[in-house]
Write an enzyme that holds these catalytic residues in place. Structure first.
Site, mmCIF file in Angstrom:
data_model
loop_
_atom_site.group_PDB
_atom_site.id
_atom_site.type_symbol
_atom_site.label_atom_id
_atom_site.label_comp_id
_atom_site.label_asym_id
_atom_site.label_seq_id
_atom_site.Cartn_x
_atom_site.Cartn_y
_atom_site.Cartn_z
ATOM 1 N N ALA A 183 0.835 -1.216 0.000
ATOM 2 C CA ALA A 183 0.000 0.000 0.000
ATOM 3 C C ALA A 183 0.864 1.258 0.000
ATOM 4 O O ALA A 183 1.943 1.250 0.592
ATOM 5 C CB ALA A 183 -0.907 -0.012 1.233
ATOM 6 N N PRO A 184 0.396 2.331 -0.662
ATOM 7 C CA PRO A 184 -0.907 2.509 -1.317
ATOM 8 C C PRO A 184 -1.010 1.918 -2.715
ATOM 9 O O PRO A 184 -2.072 1.978 -3.326
ATOM 10 C CB PRO A 184 -1.046 4.033 -1.374
ATOM 11 C CG PRO A 184 0.365 4.535 -1.458
ATOM 12 C CD PRO A 184 1.183 3.590 -0.638
ATOM 13 N N GLU B 47 -0.515 -6.194 2.370
ATOM 14 C CA GLU B 47 -0.368 -5.002 3.209
ATOM 15 C C GLU B 47 -0.827 -5.351 4.620
ATOM 16 O O GLU B 47 -1.823 -6.027 4.811
ATOM 17 C CB GLU B 47 -1.178 -3.840 2.613
ATOM 18 C CG GLU B 47 -1.260 -2.603 3.470
ATOM 19 C CD GLU B 47 0.093 -2.031 3.894
ATOM 20 O OE1 GLU B 47 0.990 -1.891 3.048
ATOM 21 O OE2 GLU B 47 0.249 -1.739 5.109
ATOM 22 N N CYS C 214 12.863 3.960 1.190
ATOM 23 C CA CYS C 214 13.002 5.393 0.886
ATOM 24 C C CYS C 214 13.784 6.054 2.022
ATOM 25 O O CYS C 214 13.481 7.158 2.427
ATOM 26 C CB CYS C 214 11.651 6.050 0.648
ATOM 27 S SG CYS C 214 10.497 5.848 1.998
#
Ligand code: SAM
Length: 489
Positions: free
Chosen positions: A129-130, A151, A248
Site C-alpha cells: 500500500a498505497p 499489506e 526510501c
C-alpha cells in the site's frame, strides 16, 4: 535553505554515509528544495504516446524520467494548478496516470527489466500500500501472470484496493497480513518486491515534518523488522528467482546492512546483481555491491535505495506452516449453463464475443449467484495463502437476469463492440456527479450501456426512453468536483 528540516543529530549520523563524490551541503540544500511533481502513465489504460499528446494539448510540460519509460516530471500551467488538484483531474480519476515520485519508480523497473516473459510469472509485493509499485508492476506485466499484493495495515489495504481498481489492474490478489508470514510460503514466487517499511529519511522534500521524530534507536528497531521481512521474502522466492529490496531511507543500517545480513545468513544462495546498467546515469548512484543508493541531489529526487538479489539455491527452514488449515476456497468454477448464459448476454448486449469466462468462478449467496473473475495464474496459489480481497465481481444472476457490476465496465470495456456511448465533457461531469444524462441516445439498444469519456470507460448507465440512468456506485460519486477547466468541447 531550511536547515531546520533536518535535525542536527540526524546530520551528524548520516554524514559518514555520504559517498566521497557527494558533499554534505548539497544534501542539506536539496532536502530543503520542494520536490518536482512526477507521474507515471498507466499503460493498462492508455499508451504513453497518446497520453503525452493529450497532456501536451492541455498545456502540460512533461520531462521524461530516465529510468522509467512511462514516467515524467510534470509542470502544469499555473491557472490549472490553482483550479484543480492533479488527483481530481478526469484523467487521474479514470486511471490514466498514477502520481508517483520519480525515484519510487525504480524498484519495479529493477525487478522486471530483464524479464522478457511475464505470462506465467508469480510475483509478490510484500508491503504494497498505497499501490504505486503494485500498479506499476501490473502495467509492466501487461496484466498477465499474477501479483500477490500484501499489506499489514487495514486502512491502507482499502486504499491499495481502490488504486488497483482505478488503474484497471486485473492480475492481482490482495492479502492482509504481517509480511513475516511469507516465510511459510516456501518457493512460490519467481519475482518479489520488498519495498520495506523504513525510517523515511529520503522523503523530507515531500513531507517537511518527516524527520521531526527521527531517532537512531528507531532506525535500529525498524532494521530488525526489515531483516525479518527480507528473510521471509527470501524463503518465498523460487530458486533462480529475483527479489528487489528497496526503501526510501538513506542510512546503511536499513539498506546495505540488511542485504549483507541476508548474504551472511545464506552465503552463496544470495547473489547481488548490479544495477549499474539499469539506465544511463545509474552509475552515479551505484554502490560497490551494485545497489542503487539514490541521494536527493543526484537526480533531484527523493532519496531511495534499491538492491537486486538473485536466489541461487534453495535454502531450508523447519517451521510449521500455519497456512495448512485455510478451509475451502469459497468459489466454484462457473457452471457450463451459467457460463453460456452470461456469454450470450454479453455477446448480445455488448458484442463481447471473447470474454475470458474460463477465468470466472461462481459463488451462491442467499440473495443471488455471483460471478467473479480471477487472475488465471492464481490457481497455483489457491489454498496456500489466505486472501483478503481477491477477484473481480462481475455480475449477479438474479431471477430477472444479470445485474452487472461497475468493475466489469472498468476492466473489460475494451472487449465491447457495441452499446458504448462517448459522453461530452458536460455529460461526463454529470455522470461523475451521480446524475442521469440527458441527450439523444436513440441509436442505443435498451438495457445497460458502457459510458466513456475520451475513450475511457466511466461505468454503466441504463438506457431509458428519455435519458441514460446513472449507475455509478454511490461511493465513487464526486458531486463537489468542477471539471469545467478540462472541457474542450
Ligand atoms: N510499496 C508501496 C508503494 O509503492 O505504494 C509503499 C510501501 S511503504 C514503503 C511500506 C508499507 O509496509 C506500509 O504500507 C506499511 O503499512 C507496510 N508494513 C509495515 N509493516 C509491515 C509488515 N510487517 N508486513 C507487511 N507490510 C508492512
Amino acid at each position: 535553505m531550511n536547515k531546520a528540516l533536518l535535525p542536527e543529530h540526524f546530520i551528524n549520523f548520516i554524514t559518514p554515509c555520504l559517498p566521497s563524490h557527494l558533499n554534505l551541503q548539497d544534501f542539506i540544500d536539496y532536502c530543503a528544495k520542494p520536490l518536482r511533481k512526477s507521474i507515471r502513465v498507466n499503460t493498462l489504460k492508455v499508451s504513453t504516446e497518446d497520453f503525452v499528446e493529450k497532456a501536451t494539448q492541455q498545456g502540460w510540460r512533461l520531462t521524461p524520467i530516465p529510468w522509467c519509460k512511462d514516467g515524467f516530471w510534470l509542470q502544469r500551467p499555473d491557472e490549472q494548478e490553482q483550479q484543480i488538484q492533479l488527483g481530481n483531474t478526469l484523467s487521474h480519476l479514470t486511471g490514466e496516470f498514477y502520481i508517483q515520485e520519480a525515484s519510487s519508480m525504480l524498484p519495479p523497473v529493477a525487478l522486471l527489466y530483464k524479464q522478457t516473459d511475464t505470462l506465467d510469472l508469480a510475483c509478490l509485493d510484500v508491503a504494497a500500500a498505497p499501490g504505486s509499485k503494485t500498479t506499476q508492476l501490473a502495467a509492466l506485466m501487461n496484466n498477465q501472470g499474477v501479483i500477490v499484493a500484501n499489506e499489514f495495515s487495514s486502512s491502507r489495504v482499502k486504499v491499495l484496493s481502490a488504486n488497483i481498481q482505478r488503474c484497471s489492474v486485473t492480475n492481482t490478489a490482495l492479502t492482509h497480513m504481517d509480511g513475516r508470514m511469507f516465510i511459510h510460503l516456501k518457493e512460490q514466487f519467481g519475482a518479489i518486491l520488498l519495498d520495506a517499511p523504513c525510517s523515511g529519511e529520503g522523503t523530507v522534500r515531500k513531507d517537511v515534518d518527516s524527520m521531526k521524530n527521527w531517532t537512531e534507536q528507531s532506525v535500529h528497531d525498524i532494521a530488525s523488522v526489515q531483516r525479518d521481512l527480507i528473510d521471509a521474502a527470501f524463503h518465498a522466492l523460487k530458486p533462480n528467482g529475483v527479489m528487489i529490496y528497496s526503501t526510501c531511507t538513506l542510512n546503511q543500517i536499513e539498506n546495505q546492512q540488511v542485504c549483507l545480513w541476508l548474504k551472511e545468513k545464506y552465503g552463496d544462495a544470495v547473489e547481488f546483481e548490479s544495477l549499474a546498467d539499469l539506465f544511463a546515469g545509474a552509475e552515479n548512484s551505484t554502490t560497490t555491491e551494485g545497489f542503487l543508493h539514490v541521494w536527493p541531489q543526484i537526480y533531484d529526487s527523493e532519496g531511495f535505495f534499491v538492491a537486486r538479489i538473485r536466489k541461487k539455491a534453495s535454502v531450508d527452514h523447519q517451521l510449521e506452516n500455519p497456512f495448512t488449515k485455510l478451509g475451502q476456497f469459497p468459489f466454484k468454477p462457473l457452471s457450463k449453463k451459467n457460463s453460456q448464459q452470461l456469454q450470450s448476454f454479453l455477446a448480445s448486449q455488448f458484442g463481447m464475443n471473447d470474454f475470458p469466462l474460463a477465468a470466472c468462478s461462481q459463488r451462491e449467496t442467499k440473495k443471488a449467484l455471483e460471478v467473479w473473475y480471477f487472475p488465471p495464474k492464481l490457481e497455483a496459489l489457491k489454498g496456500k495463502v489466505k486472501f483478503a480481497r481477491v477477484g473481480i465481481k462481475l455480475a449477479e444472476l438474479a431471477k430477472h437476469g444479470f445485474k452487472l457490476e461497475h468493475n466489469l465496465a472498468i476492466n473489460f470495456a475494451q472487449l465491447a463492440k457495441q452499446q458504448t456511448q462517448e459522453l461530452s465533457a458536460h455529460q461526463c461531469q454529470a455522470y461523475w456527479q451521480g446524475k442521469d444524462i440527458d441527450g439523444d441516445f436513440n441509436k442505443l439498444n435498451k438495457g445497460e450501456v458502457i459510458v466513456c469519456y475520451q475513450g475511457q470507460a466511466l461505468g454503466f448507465a441504463k438506457k431509458l426512453p428519455d435519458r441514460l440512468k446513472n449507475q455509478l456506485p454511490r461511493e465513487l460519486v464526486r458531486d463537489n468536483l468542477d471539471f469545467s477547466d478540462q472541457y474542450n468541447q
